[in-house]
Write an enzyme that holds these catalytic residues in place. Structure first.
Site, short mmCIF file in Angstrom:
data_model
loop_
_atom_site.label_atom_id
_atom_site.label_comp_id
_atom_site.label_asym_id
_atom_site.label_seq_id
_atom_site.Cartn_x
_atom_site.Cartn_y
_atom_site.Cartn_z
N CYS A 38 0.87 -1.19 0.00
CA CYS A 38 0.00 0.00 0.00
C CYS A 38 0.90 1.23 0.00
CB CYS A 38 -0.98 -0.02 1.17
SG CYS A 38 -0.25 0.17 2.81
N ASN B 31 2.65 1.46 4.04
CA ASN B 31 3.00 0.21 4.72
C ASN B 31 2.81 0.29 6.24
OD1 ASN B 31 5.96 -1.90 5.07
ND2 ASN B 31 3.84 -2.55 4.82
N CYS C 276 -0.82 0.68 7.41
CA CYS C 276 -2.24 0.38 7.65
C CYS C 276 -2.70 -0.86 6.89
CB CYS C 276 -3.12 1.57 7.27
SG CYS C 276 -2.82 3.06 8.23
N ARG C 277 -3.01 -0.68 5.61
CA ARG C 277 -3.63 -1.76 4.85
C ARG C 277 -2.71 -2.95 4.61
NH1 ARG C 277 -5.58 1.66 -0.16
NH2 ARG C 277 -3.62 2.70 0.36
N SER C 278 -1.50 -2.71 4.10
CA SER C 278 -0.65 -3.86 3.77
C SER C 278 -0.19 -4.65 5.00
CB SER C 278 0.52 -3.46 2.86
OG SER C 278 1.33 -2.47 3.44
N ASP D 84 -8.27 3.14 2.09
CA ASP D 84 -7.22 3.59 3.00
C ASP D 84 -7.87 4.18 4.25
OD1 ASP D 84 -5.05 4.65 4.32
OD2 ASP D 84 -4.23 5.67 2.54
#
Length: 161
Positions: free
Chosen positions: A15, A18, A20-22, A132
């Site tokens: 993401c 690196n 939050c999402r990933s 996000d």
């Protein structure tokens, strides 16, 4: 992720920053692999398309969301996508179209083995983009990301095992 001479397959989740999402996707993936007893078959990591947060731990709300759903042993330090990742991983998953474009730009000209795709392409609910949550207040969006990652990871592993 996999080492030379290792027959494990590997996935890199990417993401923007690196944090939050990933990392959520990576933690969910590792947890699901553990639940299925596939640790000897799969490895994973996560990375950023831009180095805003390099070296930092995942965002606090990402970690508290993981803990809330029983993922308590995940650790990660943000890193940036590297050109070697195209050969080090079998799959590279972006969270949205912007991530995919950035990944393809970074890896342009590299003859890698990695399949680049949206993680959301595996979502049984058909939700292509993982939103996000960074700029949202509270943890609601983080939990939404967590549940979407669980759906996608389960569907991915069902298809590739």
């Amino acid at each position: 992720y996999s080492m030379p001479g290792d027959d494990r397959r590997s996935v890199l989740f990417v993401c923007l920053g690196n944090i939050c999402r990933s990392p959520i996707a990576e933690a969910v993936f590792l947890e699901e692999v553990k639940q299925r007893g596939l640790e000897d078959r799969w490895g994973a990591d996560s990375a950023a398309t831009f180095g805003y947060h390099t070296g930092k731990s995942p965002e606090g709300r990402a970690m508290s969301t993981l803990k809330k759903f029983g993922v308590t042993d995940y650790k990660h330090r943000a890193r940036v996508l590297h050109r070697d990742d195209a050969n080090d991983f079998d799959f590279i998953f972006g969270m949205d179209d912007s991530n995919i474009n950035d990944i393809k730009d970074e890896l342009r000209g590299v003859k890698g083995k990695a399949v680049i795709d949206l993680l959301g392409s595996y979502d049984p609910k058909g939700k292509k983009h993982v939103p996000d949550p960074y700029y949202e207040s509270g943890t609601e969006r983080f939990e939404e990301v967590y549940h979407q990652c669980v759906r996608c990871v389960k569907a991915f592993l069902d298809k590739h095992n």
